[in-house]
Design a protein around this motif. Structure first.
Motif, short mmCIF file in Angstrom:
data_model
loop_
_atom_site.label_atom_id
_atom_site.label_comp_id
_atom_site.label_asym_id
_atom_site.label_seq_id
_atom_site.Cartn_x
_atom_site.Cartn_y
_atom_site.Cartn_z
N CYS A 86 -40.09 3.61 27.88
CA CYS A 86 -40.79 2.48 27.25
C CYS A 86 -39.83 1.67 26.39
O CYS A 86 -39.82 0.43 26.46
CB CYS A 86 -41.96 3.00 26.41
SG CYS A 86 -43.36 3.57 27.38
N ALA A 87 -39.01 2.35 25.59
CA ALA A 87 -38.05 1.67 24.73
C ALA A 87 -37.06 0.86 25.56
O ALA A 87 -36.77 -0.30 25.25
CB ALA A 87 -37.32 2.67 23.85
N ALA A 88 -36.57 1.43 26.64
CA ALA A 88 -35.59 0.75 27.49
C ALA A 88 -36.18 -0.48 28.18
O ALA A 88 -35.48 -1.48 28.38
CB ALA A 88 -35.04 1.72 28.54
N LEU A 89 -37.46 -0.41 28.50
CA LEU A 89 -38.11 -1.51 29.21
C LEU A 89 -38.87 -2.47 28.29
O LEU A 89 -39.45 -3.44 28.76
CB LEU A 89 -39.07 -0.94 30.26
CG LEU A 89 -38.42 -0.12 31.37
CD1 LEU A 89 -39.50 0.52 32.24
CD2 LEU A 89 -37.47 -0.95 32.18
N GLY A 90 -38.87 -2.20 26.98
CA GLY A 90 -39.58 -3.06 26.04
C GLY A 90 -41.09 -2.97 26.15
O GLY A 90 -41.80 -3.93 25.89
N VAL A 91 -41.58 -1.79 26.52
CA VAL A 91 -43.01 -1.54 26.66
C VAL A 91 -43.51 -0.74 25.47
O VAL A 91 -42.85 0.23 25.05
CB VAL A 91 -43.30 -0.76 27.98
CG1 VAL A 91 -44.74 -0.37 28.08
CG2 VAL A 91 -42.85 -1.57 29.18
N GLU A 92 -44.63 -1.13 24.92
CA GLU A 92 -45.22 -0.37 23.80
C GLU A 92 -45.78 0.95 24.32
O GLU A 92 -46.68 0.95 25.17
CB GLU A 92 -46.33 -1.19 23.16
CG GLU A 92 -46.94 -0.56 21.94
CD GLU A 92 -46.00 -0.51 20.74
OE1 GLU A 92 -46.15 0.41 19.92
OE2 GLU A 92 -45.12 -1.39 20.63
N PRO A 93 -45.28 2.09 23.85
CA PRO A 93 -45.80 3.38 24.32
C PRO A 93 -47.19 3.64 23.76
O PRO A 93 -47.52 3.21 22.65
CB PRO A 93 -44.80 4.40 23.81
CG PRO A 93 -44.17 3.76 22.63
CD PRO A 93 -44.19 2.27 22.88
N ARG A 94 -47.98 4.36 24.51
CA ARG A 94 -49.29 4.75 24.00
C ARG A 94 -49.11 5.99 23.11
O ARG A 94 -48.09 6.66 23.19
CB ARG A 94 -50.25 5.05 25.14
CG ARG A 94 -49.90 6.29 25.91
CD ARG A 94 -50.93 6.60 27.00
NE ARG A 94 -50.53 7.79 27.71
CZ ARG A 94 -49.48 7.90 28.50
NH1 ARG A 94 -48.70 6.86 28.72
NH2 ARG A 94 -49.18 9.05 29.09
N ALA A 95 -50.11 6.28 22.33
CA ALA A 95 -50.07 7.47 21.47
C ALA A 95 -50.14 8.72 22.35
O ALA A 95 -50.77 8.72 23.39
CB ALA A 95 -51.24 7.45 20.49
N HIS A 96 -49.51 9.80 21.88
CA HIS A 96 -49.50 11.06 22.65
C HIS A 96 -50.53 12.01 22.09
O HIS A 96 -50.60 12.41 21.06
CB HIS A 96 -48.14 11.70 22.63
CG HIS A 96 -47.07 10.81 23.16
ND1 HIS A 96 -47.03 10.40 24.48
CD2 HIS A 96 -46.01 10.20 22.56
CE1 HIS A 96 -45.98 9.62 24.65
NE2 HIS A 96 -45.37 9.48 23.51
N VAL B 75 -42.57 13.75 27.90
CA VAL B 75 -42.97 12.79 26.87
C VAL B 75 -41.75 12.05 26.33
O VAL B 75 -41.79 10.83 26.14
CB VAL B 75 -43.75 13.49 25.73
CG1 VAL B 75 -43.94 12.57 24.53
CG2 VAL B 75 -45.10 13.97 26.24
N ALA B 76 -40.66 12.76 26.11
CA ALA B 76 -39.43 12.12 25.63
C ALA B 76 -38.91 11.12 26.66
O ALA B 76 -38.45 10.02 26.30
CB ALA B 76 -38.38 13.17 25.30
N LEU B 77 -38.98 11.47 27.95
CA LEU B 77 -38.57 10.53 28.99
C LEU B 77 -39.45 9.29 28.99
O LEU B 77 -38.96 8.17 29.11
CB LEU B 77 -38.66 11.18 30.38
CG LEU B 77 -37.53 12.07 30.83
CD1 LEU B 77 -37.82 12.63 32.22
CD2 LEU B 77 -36.22 11.31 30.84
N TYR B 78 -40.74 9.50 28.85
CA TYR B 78 -41.68 8.37 28.80
C TYR B 78 -41.36 7.46 27.62
O TYR B 78 -41.25 6.24 27.78
CB TYR B 78 -43.12 8.89 28.71
CG TYR B 78 -44.11 7.82 28.34
CD1 TYR B 78 -44.55 6.90 29.28
CD2 TYR B 78 -44.61 7.73 27.04
CE1 TYR B 78 -45.46 5.92 28.94
CE2 TYR B 78 -45.51 6.74 26.70
CZ TYR B 78 -45.94 5.83 27.64
OH TYR B 78 -46.83 4.85 27.29
#
Length: 101
Positions: A91-101, A84-87
């Motif tokens: 997301c932060a590195a690629l500028g993608v909004e992460p989904r809720a966990h 989850v931390a990698l995900y």
């Protein structure tokens, strides 16, 4: 010494990631060394890192091994936290909004 997990644990983790989270696999490898990847499958996990097999637009690209963000782990329960931390970091590195966990 690197912790190795039982083959059943590795199979369960990789099966879950590849069956339920293929898009997360792709985000992780794109953010950690293979930005041109078009596909990725988790093929291994140990106490130091996760390993993914990467495919690019022209075919197989090899493997990407990504260390766990919090450092070495020794327990199965820690694997989910680290993936989850990698995900989230990916997301932060690629500028993608992460989904809720």
């Amino acid at each position: 010494m690197t912790t190795t997990f039982d083959a059943a644990v590795v199979a369960a983790v990789t099966g879950h990631m590849n069956g339920d989270h293929p898009e997360d696999n792709l985000l992780i490898v794109r953010a950690h060394g293979a930005p041109e990847a078009s596909g990725a499958a988790m093929i291994g996990v140990d106490g130091e890192a996760g390993t993914w097999e990467v495919v690019g637009p022209e075919g197989p690209m090899g493997e990407v091994r990504v260390p766990w963000p919090a450092g070495a782990i020794t327990e199965r329960a820690e694997i989910r936290r680290e993936v989850v931390a990698l995900y989230d970091a990916s997301c932060a590195a690629l500028g993608v909004e992460p989904r809720a966990h």
